[in-house]
Design an enzyme around this catalytic site. Structure first.
Site, PDB file in Angstrom:
ATOM      1  N   ASN A  48       0.843  -1.206   0.000  1.00 36.50           N
ATOM      2  CA  ASN A  48       0.000   0.000   0.000  1.00 36.50           C
ATOM      3  C   ASN A  48       0.874   1.250   0.000  1.00 36.50           C
ATOM      4  O   ASN A  48       1.949   1.277   0.595  1.00 36.50           O
ATOM      5  CB  ASN A  48      -0.991   0.002   1.164  1.00 36.50           C
ATOM      6  CG  ASN A  48      -0.357  -0.201   2.521  1.00 36.50           C
ATOM      7  OD1 ASN A  48       0.623  -0.901   2.659  1.00 36.50           O
ATOM      8  ND2 ASN A  48      -0.924   0.437   3.523  1.00 36.50           N
ATOM      9  N   ILE A  49       0.399   2.253  -0.714  1.00 38.36           N
ATOM     10  CA  ILE A  49       1.143   3.512  -0.858  1.00 38.36           C
ATOM     11  C   ILE A  49       0.175   4.654  -0.554  1.00 38.36           C
ATOM     12  O   ILE A  49      -0.739   4.915  -1.338  1.00 38.36           O
ATOM     13  CB  ILE A  49       1.723   3.644  -2.286  1.00 38.36           C
ATOM     14  CG1 ILE A  49       2.608   2.425  -2.616  1.00 38.36           C
ATOM     15  CG2 ILE A  49       2.522   4.947  -2.414  1.00 38.36           C
ATOM     16  CD1 ILE A  49       3.069   2.352  -4.069  1.00 38.36           C
ATOM     17  N   GLU A  50       0.374   5.277   0.616  1.00 39.19           N
ATOM     18  CA  GLU A  50      -0.573   6.320   1.048  1.00 39.19           C
ATOM     19  C   GLU A  50      -0.142   7.694   0.540  1.00 39.19           C
ATOM     20  O   GLU A  50       0.927   7.859  -0.043  1.00 39.19           O
ATOM     21  CB  GLU A  50      -0.686   6.289   2.581  1.00 39.19           C
ATOM     22  CG  GLU A  50      -1.216   4.939   3.052  1.00 39.19           C
ATOM     23  CD  GLU A  50      -1.501   4.871   4.542  1.00 39.19           C
ATOM     24  OE1 GLU A  50      -1.018   5.731   5.299  1.00 39.19           O
ATOM     25  OE2 GLU A  50      -2.230   3.930   4.929  1.00 39.19           O
ATOM     26  N   CYS A  59      -4.027   0.738  -2.642  1.00 42.35           N
ATOM     27  CA  CYS A  59      -3.935  -0.485  -1.846  1.00 42.35           C
ATOM     28  C   CYS A  59      -2.898  -1.430  -2.454  1.00 42.35           C
ATOM     29  O   CYS A  59      -2.617  -1.370  -3.659  1.00 42.35           O
ATOM     30  CB  CYS A  59      -5.276  -1.211  -1.811  1.00 42.35           C
ATOM     31  SG  CYS A  59      -6.572  -0.334  -0.939  1.00 42.35           S
ATOM     32  N   GLU A  61      -3.136  -4.553  -3.172  1.00 44.09           N
ATOM     33  CA  GLU A  61      -3.664  -5.439  -4.221  1.00 44.09           C
ATOM     34  C   GLU A  61      -3.649  -4.750  -5.579  1.00 44.09           C
ATOM     35  O   GLU A  61      -3.280  -5.343  -6.593  1.00 44.09           O
ATOM     36  CB  GLU A  61      -5.117  -5.840  -3.927  1.00 44.09           C
ATOM     37  CG  GLU A  61      -5.317  -6.564  -2.623  1.00 44.09           C
ATOM     38  CD  GLU A  61      -5.663  -5.634  -1.483  1.00 44.09           C
ATOM     39  OE1 GLU A  61      -4.955  -4.617  -1.295  1.00 44.09           O
ATOM     40  OE2 GLU A  61      -6.636  -5.908  -0.778  1.00 44.09           O
ATOM     41  N   CYS A  92     -10.578  -4.154  -0.171  1.00 41.25           N
ATOM     42  CA  CYS A  92     -11.649  -3.148  -0.217  1.00 41.25           C
ATOM     43  C   CYS A  92     -12.469  -3.343  -1.503  1.00 41.25           C
ATOM     44  O   CYS A  92     -12.062  -4.075  -2.422  1.00 41.25           O
ATOM     45  CB  CYS A  92     -11.067  -1.741  -0.146  1.00 41.25           C
ATOM     46  SG  CYS A  92     -10.310  -1.176  -1.678  1.00 41.25           S
ATOM     47  N   CYS A  95     -10.663  -2.553  -4.825  1.00 43.33           N
ATOM     48  CA  CYS A  95      -9.716  -3.600  -5.247  1.00 43.33           C
ATOM     49  C   CYS A  95     -10.458  -4.817  -5.794  1.00 43.33           C
ATOM     50  O   CYS A  95     -10.007  -5.443  -6.752  1.00 43.33           O
ATOM     51  CB  CYS A  95      -8.813  -4.010  -4.093  1.00 43.33           C
ATOM     52  SG  CYS A  95      -7.562  -2.766  -3.737  1.00 43.33           S
TER      53      CYS A  95
HETATM   54  N1  THU Z   1      -5.254  -1.397   2.461  1.00 45.25           N
HETATM   55  C1  THU Z   1      -4.711  -2.218   1.522  1.00 45.25           C
HETATM   56  O1  THU Z   1      -3.617  -1.963   1.013  1.00 45.25           O
HETATM   57  N2  THU Z   1      -5.390  -3.315   1.174  1.00 45.25           N
HETATM   58  C2  THU Z   1      -6.561  -3.734   1.755  1.00 45.25           C
HETATM   59  O2  THU Z   1      -7.054  -4.792   1.436  1.00 45.25           O
HETATM   60  C3  THU Z   1      -7.215  -2.884   2.743  1.00 45.25           C
HETATM   61  C4  THU Z   1      -6.547  -1.618   3.062  1.00 45.25           C
HETATM   62  C5  THU Z   1      -4.472  -0.242   2.906  1.00 45.25           C
HETATM   63  C6  THU Z   1      -5.009   1.084   2.498  1.00 45.25           C
HETATM   64  C7  THU Z   1      -4.443   1.965   3.600  1.00 45.25           C
HETATM   65  O3  THU Z   1      -3.131   2.359   3.247  1.00 45.25           O
HETATM   66  C8  THU Z   1      -4.363   1.068   4.810  1.00 45.25           C
HETATM   67  O4  THU Z   1      -4.432  -0.259   4.305  1.00 45.25           O
HETATM   68  C9  THU Z   1      -5.482   1.280   5.836  1.00 45.25           C
HETATM   69  O5  THU Z   1      -6.731   1.181   5.248  1.00 45.25           O
END
Ligand code: THU
Length: 137
Positions: A48-50, A59, A61, A92, A95
């Site tokens: 994941n890259i915020e 996300c 995935e 989510c 995804c």
């Molecule tokens: N996130 C994912 O990368 N994949 C998921 O299946 C659920 C959520 C990440 C998004 C965000 O950076 C962090 O998890 C919290 O929601």
């Protein structure tokens, strides 16, 4: 889980765990790693890259699937997801829809591998019924 995926399970977990270390998550502090397996046995990872503009977060995935596509592969047969959370983290809705676009006809396995070790195996179609599909447009 079919034999082919069973054989690749350890590698999928290792790739997802490796990528989880690369997560950029200064806001949620949730680190997620994903690994996708293609029909011809290739594996691609993602984390994941915020972003400070929260909604632009990617996300793990989607990063893994987009890397697969950018590398020239279009179909995956399994995706494994792991995270640094206590509870299982499920893909989510966004995804799930993106997975649909690049799903192999065999209906990919979605493997949730939490820290607790209580692995769950789902089929994509059970996680997202009534998907929007290319053939429906
Ligand atoms: N996130 C994912 O990368 N994949 C998921 O299946 C659920 C959520 C990440 C998004 C965000 O950076 C962090 O998890 C919290 O929601």
């Amino acid at each position: 889980m079919n034999k082919e995926i069973q054989e690749k399970y350890d590698e999928l977990l290792r790739v997802a765990q490796d990528y989880m270390q690369r997560a950029y998550s200064p806001y949620s502090k949730v680190n997620v790693g994903a690994a996708v397996l293609t029909a011809n046995g290739k594996i691609f990872g993602g984390c994941n890259i915020e972003n400070a503009s929260y909604g632009l977060t990617n996300c793990a995935e989607r990063v893994a699937i987009q890397t697969m596509v950018a590398t020239g592969e279009k179909r995956f047969i399994a995706i494994l997801l792991t995270a640094n959370t206590e509870q299982s983290l499920y893909p989510c809705g966004a995804c799930r829809q993106v997975m649909t676009e690049f799903a192999d006809d065999m209906d990919p396995y979605v493997i949730i591998a939490p820290r607790s070790g209580n692995i769950e195996i789902h089929r994509l179609s059970s996680l997202i019924p009534h998907q929007v599909r290319i053939d429906d447009l």
